[in-house]
Motif scaffolding. Structure first.
Motif, PDB file in Angstrom:
ATOM      1  N   VAL A  65    -112.538  56.513 -25.601  1.00  0.00           N
ATOM      2  CA  VAL A  65    -113.017  56.753 -26.974  1.00  0.00           C
ATOM      3  C   VAL A  65    -114.395  57.399 -26.918  1.00  0.00           C
ATOM      4  CG1 VAL A  65    -113.697  55.642 -29.143  1.00  0.00           C
ATOM      5  CG2 VAL A  65    -111.641  54.868 -27.920  1.00  0.00           C
ATOM      6  N   TRP A  66    -115.255  56.913 -26.048  1.00  0.00           N
ATOM      7  CA  TRP A  66    -116.592  57.495 -25.906  1.00  0.00           C
ATOM      8  C   TRP A  66    -116.509  58.941 -25.438  1.00  0.00           C
ATOM      9  CZ3 TRP A  66    -119.091  52.930 -22.772  1.00  0.00           C
ATOM     10  CH2 TRP A  66    -119.240  51.820 -23.613  1.00  0.00           C
ATOM     11  N   GLU A  67    -115.590  59.228 -24.505  1.00  0.00           N
ATOM     12  CA  GLU A  67    -115.424  60.611 -24.049  1.00  0.00           C
ATOM     13  C   GLU A  67    -115.011  61.514 -25.201  1.00  0.00           C
ATOM     14  OE1 GLU A  67    -112.610  60.646 -20.838  1.00  0.00           O
ATOM     15  OE2 GLU A  67    -114.118  60.097 -19.349  1.00  0.00           O
ATOM     16  N   ALA A  68    -114.067  61.055 -26.020  1.00  0.00           N
ATOM     17  CA  ALA A  68    -113.629  61.863 -27.164  1.00  0.00           C
ATOM     18  C   ALA A  68    -114.781  62.067 -28.136  1.00  0.00           C
ATOM     19  CB  ALA A  68    -112.444  61.194 -27.855  1.00  0.00           C
ATOM     20  N   ARG A  69    -115.560  61.046 -28.368  1.00  0.00           N
ATOM     21  CA  ARG A  69    -116.705  61.158 -29.283  1.00  0.00           C
ATOM     22  C   ARG A  69    -117.759  62.098 -28.720  1.00  0.00           C
ATOM     23  NH1 ARG A  69    -118.098  55.754 -30.259  1.00  0.00           N
ATOM     24  NH2 ARG A  69    -116.259  55.660 -31.572  1.00  0.00           N
ATOM     25  N   LEU A  70    -117.936  62.082 -27.418  1.00  0.00           N
ATOM     26  CA  LEU A  70    -118.906  62.963 -26.762  1.00  0.00           C
ATOM     27  C   LEU A  70    -118.552  64.434 -26.979  1.00  0.00           C
ATOM     28  CD1 LEU A  70    -121.361  63.092 -24.795  1.00  0.00           C
ATOM     29  CD2 LEU A  70    -119.697  63.107 -22.936  1.00  0.00           C
ATOM     30  N   THR A  71    -117.266  64.734 -27.066  1.00  0.00           N
ATOM     31  CA  THR A  71    -116.845  66.125 -27.253  1.00  0.00           C
ATOM     32  C   THR A  71    -116.800  66.536 -28.722  1.00  0.00           C
ATOM     33  OG1 THR A  71    -114.470  65.604 -27.331  1.00  0.00           O
ATOM     34  CG2 THR A  71    -115.437  66.025 -25.150  1.00  0.00           C
ATOM     35  N   LEU A  72    -117.020  65.611 -29.645  1.00  0.00           N
ATOM     36  CA  LEU A  72    -116.928  65.914 -31.077  1.00  0.00           C
ATOM     37  C   LEU A  72    -117.859  67.054 -31.523  1.00  0.00           C
ATOM     38  CD1 LEU A  72    -115.490  65.152 -33.679  1.00  0.00           C
ATOM     39  CD2 LEU A  72    -117.220  63.392 -34.043  1.00  0.00           C
ATOM     40  N   PRO A  73    -119.105  67.152 -31.031  1.00  0.00           N
ATOM     41  CA  PRO A  73    -119.966  68.276 -31.457  1.00  0.00           C
ATOM     42  C   PRO A  73    -119.387  69.650 -31.128  1.00  0.00           C
ATOM     43  CG  PRO A  73    -121.297  66.563 -30.453  1.00  0.00           C
ATOM     44  CD  PRO A  73    -119.863  66.191 -30.218  1.00  0.00           C
ATOM     45  N   LEU A  74    -118.491  69.723 -30.148  1.00  0.00           N
ATOM     46  CA  LEU A  74    -117.861  71.005 -29.842  1.00  0.00           C
ATOM     47  C   LEU A  74    -117.068  71.540 -31.035  1.00  0.00           C
ATOM     48  CD1 LEU A  74    -116.578  70.376 -26.228  1.00  0.00           C
ATOM     49  CD2 LEU A  74    -118.420  71.915 -26.938  1.00  0.00           C
ATOM     50  N   GLU A  75    -116.533  70.632 -31.832  1.00  0.00           N
ATOM     51  CA  GLU A  75    -115.736  71.053 -32.980  1.00  0.00           C
ATOM     52  C   GLU A  75    -116.536  71.982 -33.899  1.00  0.00           C
ATOM     53  OE1 GLU A  75    -112.669  68.645 -35.300  1.00  0.00           O
ATOM     54  OE2 GLU A  75    -114.521  68.315 -36.415  1.00  0.00           O
ATOM     55  N   GLN A  76    -117.753  71.595 -34.241  1.00  0.00           N
ATOM     56  CA  GLN A  76    -118.571  72.434 -35.119  1.00  0.00           C
ATOM     57  C   GLN A  76    -118.882  73.770 -34.462  1.00  0.00           C
ATOM     58  OE1 GLN A  76    -119.263  72.149 -38.352  1.00  0.00           O
ATOM     59  NE2 GLN A  76    -117.863  70.425 -38.162  1.00  0.00           N
ATOM     60  N   CYS A  77    -119.185  73.741 -33.186  1.00  0.00           N
ATOM     61  CA  CYS A  77    -119.452  74.986 -32.453  1.00  0.00           C
ATOM     62  C   CYS A  77    -118.231  75.890 -32.492  1.00  0.00           C
ATOM     63  CB  CYS A  77    -119.844  74.643 -31.026  1.00  0.00           C
ATOM     64  SG  CYS A  77    -120.116  76.085 -29.977  1.00  0.00           S
ATOM     65  N   TRP A  78    -117.075  75.344 -32.206  1.00  0.00           N
ATOM     66  CA  TRP A  78    -115.846  76.128 -32.178  1.00  0.00           C
ATOM     67  C   TRP A  78    -115.500  76.667 -33.555  1.00  0.00           C
ATOM     68  CZ3 TRP A  78    -112.593  72.226 -28.841  1.00  0.00           C
ATOM     69  CH2 TRP A  78    -113.032  72.299 -27.524  1.00  0.00           C
ATOM     70  N   LEU A  79    -115.700  75.864 -34.586  1.00  0.00           N
ATOM     71  CA  LEU A  79    -115.376  76.318 -35.939  1.00  0.00           C
ATOM     72  C   LEU A  79    -116.328  77.419 -36.405  1.00  0.00           C
ATOM     73  CD1 LEU A  79    -114.480  72.952 -37.689  1.00  0.00           C
ATOM     74  CD2 LEU A  79    -112.913  74.772 -36.992  1.00  0.00           C
ATOM     75  N   GLN A  80    -117.589  77.329 -36.013  1.00  0.00           N
ATOM     76  CA  GLN A  80    -118.561  78.362 -36.382  1.00  0.00           C
ATOM     77  C   GLN A  80    -118.248  79.681 -35.696  1.00  0.00           C
ATOM     78  OE1 GLN A  80    -122.331  76.671 -35.341  1.00  0.00           O
ATOM     79  NE2 GLN A  80    -122.346  75.293 -37.092  1.00  0.00           N
ATOM     80  N   ARG A  81    -117.664  79.631 -34.544  1.00  0.00           N
ATOM     81  CA  ARG A  81    -117.367  80.841 -33.768  1.00  0.00           C
ATOM     82  C   ARG A  81    -115.955  81.348 -34.003  1.00  0.00           C
ATOM     83  NH1 ARG A  81    -121.617  81.491 -30.310  1.00  0.00           N
ATOM     84  NH2 ARG A  81    -122.778  79.626 -29.834  1.00  0.00           N
ATOM     85  N   ARG A  82    -115.273  80.755 -34.948  1.00  0.00           N
ATOM     86  CA  ARG A  82    -113.901  81.168 -35.250  1.00  0.00           C
ATOM     87  C   ARG A  82    -113.903  82.579 -35.825  1.00  0.00           C
ATOM     88  NH1 ARG A  82    -111.039  77.405 -39.373  1.00  0.00           N
ATOM     89  NH2 ARG A  82    -112.469  78.474 -40.724  1.00  0.00           N
ATOM     90  N   SER A  83    -112.985  83.356 -35.384  1.00  0.00           N
ATOM     91  CA  SER A  83    -112.865  84.733 -35.857  1.00  0.00           C
ATOM     92  C   SER A  83    -111.546  84.896 -36.586  1.00  0.00           C
ATOM     93  CB  SER A  83    -112.939  85.700 -34.677  1.00  0.00           C
ATOM     94  OG  SER A  83    -112.544  86.980 -35.085  1.00  0.00           O
TER      95      SER A  83
END
Length: 132
Positions: A65-83
């Motif tokens: 669960v902690w590992e999944a939470r650690l990767t959560l900030p990537l979501e915003q990065c990925w969504l901002q870079r969506r083309s």
């Protein structure tokens, strides 16, 4: 909210992320289970249960669960870079428990372990570099 959408990344736990991997792979994963896991990762609790108790009830290891939470900030990065012109899959896997975050989400078999995939093994061979 739909489980798989272009507005969110998704994550998957490899069987070894569960307290009883065999029980996980031989059971049917329900929509309720998936939503409860999402709530646990996103909010740290499920239906009034604290993180440790909820993780135990869902048979998942707290470290996963902690590992999944650690990767959560990537979501915003990925969504901002969506083309809108090009579509690119993005994913990251954590080695210890096999926690896997991907965008966009996809249905994966219960036995799926990202750390056994060629892209992951290639990335492990070249630390610090992006891998295709």
């Amino acid at each position: 909210a739909p489980l798989l959408t272009r507005q969110r990344s998704a994550y998957k736990f490899a069987p070894r992320a569960y307290n009883d991997p065999l029980a996980y792979v031989t059971s049917s994963e329900t929509i309720r289970d998936v939503f409860a896991l999402r709530q646990l990762v996103d909010e740290g609790r499920v239906d009034g249960l604290d993180e440790r108790r909820a993780a135990h009830e869902l048979n998942v290891r707290v470290r996963a669960v902690w590992e999944a939470r650690l990767t959560l900030p990537l979501e915003q990065c990925w969504l901002q870079r969506r083309s809108n012109d090009a579509f690119v899959y993005r994913y990251v896997a954590m080695h210890e428990r096999g926690t896997y975050r991907l965008y966009p989400g996809a249905l994966l078999p219960q036995r799926y372990d990202p750390t056994e995939r060629p892209w992951y093994l290639r990335a492990r061979s070249f630390p610090g570099l992006n891998s295709l």
